[in-house]
Motif scaffolding. Sequence first.
Motif, PDB file in Angstrom:
ATOM      1  N   PHE A  96       5.299  -5.446  19.803  1.00  0.00           N
ATOM      2  CA  PHE A  96       5.585  -6.367  18.702  1.00  0.00           C
ATOM      3  C   PHE A  96       4.324  -6.592  17.854  1.00  0.00           C
ATOM      4  N   PRO A  97       4.405  -6.386  16.531  1.00  0.00           N
ATOM      5  CA  PRO A  97       3.221  -6.552  15.657  1.00  0.00           C
ATOM      6  C   PRO A  97       2.862  -8.017  15.466  1.00  0.00           C
ATOM      7  N   ALA A  98       2.218  -8.599  16.466  1.00  0.00           N
ATOM      8  CA  ALA A  98       2.003 -10.041  16.505  1.00  0.00           C
ATOM      9  C   ALA A  98       1.086 -10.543  15.402  1.00  0.00           C
ATOM     10  N   ALA A  99       0.211  -9.671  14.879  1.00  0.00           N
ATOM     11  CA  ALA A  99      -0.782 -10.132  13.908  1.00  0.00           C
ATOM     12  C   ALA A  99      -0.329  -9.990  12.457  1.00  0.00           C
ATOM     13  N   THR A 141      -3.469 -14.651  20.757  1.00  0.00           N
ATOM     14  CA  THR A 141      -4.811 -14.085  20.648  1.00  0.00           C
ATOM     15  C   THR A 141      -4.881 -13.021  19.569  1.00  0.00           C
ATOM     16  N   ALA A 142      -3.902 -12.125  19.546  1.00  0.00           N
ATOM     17  CA  ALA A 142      -3.891 -11.066  18.535  1.00  0.00           C
ATOM     18  C   ALA A 142      -3.824 -11.656  17.126  1.00  0.00           C
ATOM     19  N   ALA A 166      -7.170  -7.574  16.460  1.00  0.00           N
ATOM     20  CA  ALA A 166      -5.909  -7.887  17.137  1.00  0.00           C
ATOM     21  C   ALA A 166      -5.691  -6.980  18.341  1.00  0.00           C
ATOM     22  N   ALA A 167      -6.016  -5.694  18.188  1.00  0.00           N
ATOM     23  CA  ALA A 167      -5.844  -4.741  19.286  1.00  0.00           C
ATOM     24  C   ALA A 167      -6.754  -5.084  20.465  1.00  0.00           C
ATOM     25  N   VAL A 168      -7.999  -5.418  20.170  1.00  0.00           N
ATOM     26  CA  VAL A 168      -8.942  -5.757  21.246  1.00  0.00           C
ATOM     27  C   VAL A 168      -8.508  -7.040  21.954  1.00  0.00           C
ATOM     28  N   GLY A 169      -8.126  -8.055  21.173  1.00  0.00           N
ATOM     29  CA  GLY A 169      -7.677  -9.302  21.781  1.00  0.00           C
ATOM     30  C   GLY A 169      -6.465  -9.110  22.664  1.00  0.00           C
ATOM     31  N   ALA A 170      -5.488  -8.341  22.176  1.00  0.00           N
ATOM     32  CA  ALA A 170      -4.282  -8.088  22.968  1.00  0.00           C
ATOM     33  C   ALA A 170      -4.608  -7.296  24.228  1.00  0.00           C
ATOM     34  N   ALA A 171      -5.509  -6.304  24.103  1.00  0.00           N
ATOM     35  CA  ALA A 171      -5.886  -5.497  25.265  1.00  0.00           C
ATOM     36  C   ALA A 171      -6.599  -6.338  26.319  1.00  0.00           C
ATOM     37  N   VAL A 172      -7.422  -7.269  25.894  1.00  0.00           N
ATOM     38  CA  VAL A 172      -8.116  -8.139  26.849  1.00  0.00           C
ATOM     39  C   VAL A 172      -7.124  -9.000  27.625  1.00  0.00           C
ATOM     40  N   VAL A 173      -6.099  -9.495  26.932  1.00  0.00           N
ATOM     41  CA  VAL A 173      -5.070 -10.275  27.626  1.00  0.00           C
ATOM     42  C   VAL A 173      -4.362  -9.417  28.674  1.00  0.00           C
ATOM     43  N   ILE A 174      -4.079  -8.166  28.334  1.00  0.00           N
ATOM     44  CA  ILE A 174      -3.459  -7.249  29.299  1.00  0.00           C
ATOM     45  C   ILE A 174      -4.361  -7.061  30.507  1.00  0.00           C
ATOM     46  N   VAL A 175      -5.648  -6.885  30.261  1.00  0.00           N
ATOM     47  CA  VAL A 175      -6.602  -6.699  31.366  1.00  0.00           C
ATOM     48  C   VAL A 175      -6.615  -7.932  32.270  1.00  0.00           C
ATOM     49  N   LEU A 202      -0.645  -1.369  14.131  1.00  0.00           N
ATOM     50  CA  LEU A 202       0.643  -1.486  13.429  1.00  0.00           C
ATOM     51  C   LEU A 202       0.702  -2.779  12.626  1.00  0.00           C
ATOM     52  N   SER A 203       0.160  -3.842  13.174  1.00  0.00           N
ATOM     53  CA  SER A 203       0.133  -5.124  12.462  1.00  0.00           C
ATOM     54  C   SER A 203      -0.646  -5.009  11.162  1.00  0.00           C
ATOM     55  N   ALA A 204      -1.809  -4.340  11.219  1.00  0.00           N
ATOM     56  CA  ALA A 204      -2.624  -4.179  10.014  1.00  0.00           C
ATOM     57  C   ALA A 204      -1.890  -3.350   8.966  1.00  0.00           C
ATOM     58  N   SER A 205      -1.257  -2.275   9.400  1.00  0.00           N
ATOM     59  CA  SER A 205      -0.540  -1.408   8.459  1.00  0.00           C
ATOM     60  C   SER A 205       0.630  -2.146   7.810  1.00  0.00           C
ATOM     61  N   LEU A 206       1.397  -2.860   8.622  1.00  0.00           N
ATOM     62  CA  LEU A 206       2.545  -3.588   8.084  1.00  0.00           C
ATOM     63  C   LEU A 206       2.112  -4.696   7.126  1.00  0.00           C
ATOM     64  N   SER A 207       1.069  -5.416   7.479  1.00  0.00           N
ATOM     65  CA  SER A 207       0.630  -6.513   6.615  1.00  0.00           C
ATOM     66  C   SER A 207       0.135  -5.987   5.274  1.00  0.00           C
ATOM     67  N   PHE A 208      -0.586  -4.876   5.286  1.00  0.00           N
ATOM     68  CA  PHE A 208      -1.066  -4.292   4.030  1.00  0.00           C
ATOM     69  C   PHE A 208       0.106  -3.804   3.178  1.00  0.00           C
TER      70      PHE A 208
END
Length: 244
Positions: A96-99, A141-142, A166-175, A202-208
């Motif tokens: 889900f493109p949370a950002a 977080t994302a 957003a990707a780094v924040g989401a990945a840290v939550v997964i970790v 994906l979030s960045a691409s969609l928002s742009f």
Amino acid sequence: AAGEAIVNRGDLVTEVELEALEEYGLLKPPQPWKDVAIRTLLVLLLGGSFTLYAYRTHPQQISQPNLAFTISLLFIFNAFTMQIMIPGRTVLPYLFPAATLPILLAVFFSPAVGIMSALVTGALAGYLAPRGLEMALYVMTAGLLAALMIGKAERLGSFIWAGLAAAVGAAVVIVIFRIPDPTTDLVGKASLLGTAIISGLLSASLSFGLLLGIADDHLWASMPNPVERCLHAFDPGGYLCFLF
């Protein structure tokens, strides 16, 4: 005990398990109308809280009909997408493109409004997901990091950095949640980490793309410092500014 499974999939159900299921109310027939009513009430509560916050912080911008209508559509589409992607899924919720929404609202208003939308979206995602706390923090977080990183969105690179944050924040939550989890195998952990990175980009691409797609004269006029944003637009030649 809390968190203990009463019966596992494929196991033969005995009278003991039936009694336990009945005691916990798990044998009651489903009531879809009750779920719909509760989710509708939650959406109204979260949407009303965000609207009140946006009105108190940006009363002139939120009063613009075009901008208010656009934001309402974005929130409805966001909630509808979460309803499709999150409940009863394993990996799809993390795509889900949370950002996307926090980035757009940070550009339209300010990073604070983007952060508020991340908190609202995360609360709804946590309610819908089986692993509620994990999903809520994942989405929050994302969105929060992306809203802080997007800045004034004067260059395309701003969206790239926001997506990476957003990707780094989401990945840290997964970790934090999945690496110590013995029920998630190595392939599952790697899949979730990859999905988190894809979700941020994906979030960045969609928002742009959405920003360029929904922007018009009235919408840009309702944004803070529209002249400055247009002078420092995404292309050096100012072609987009000429169109807007």
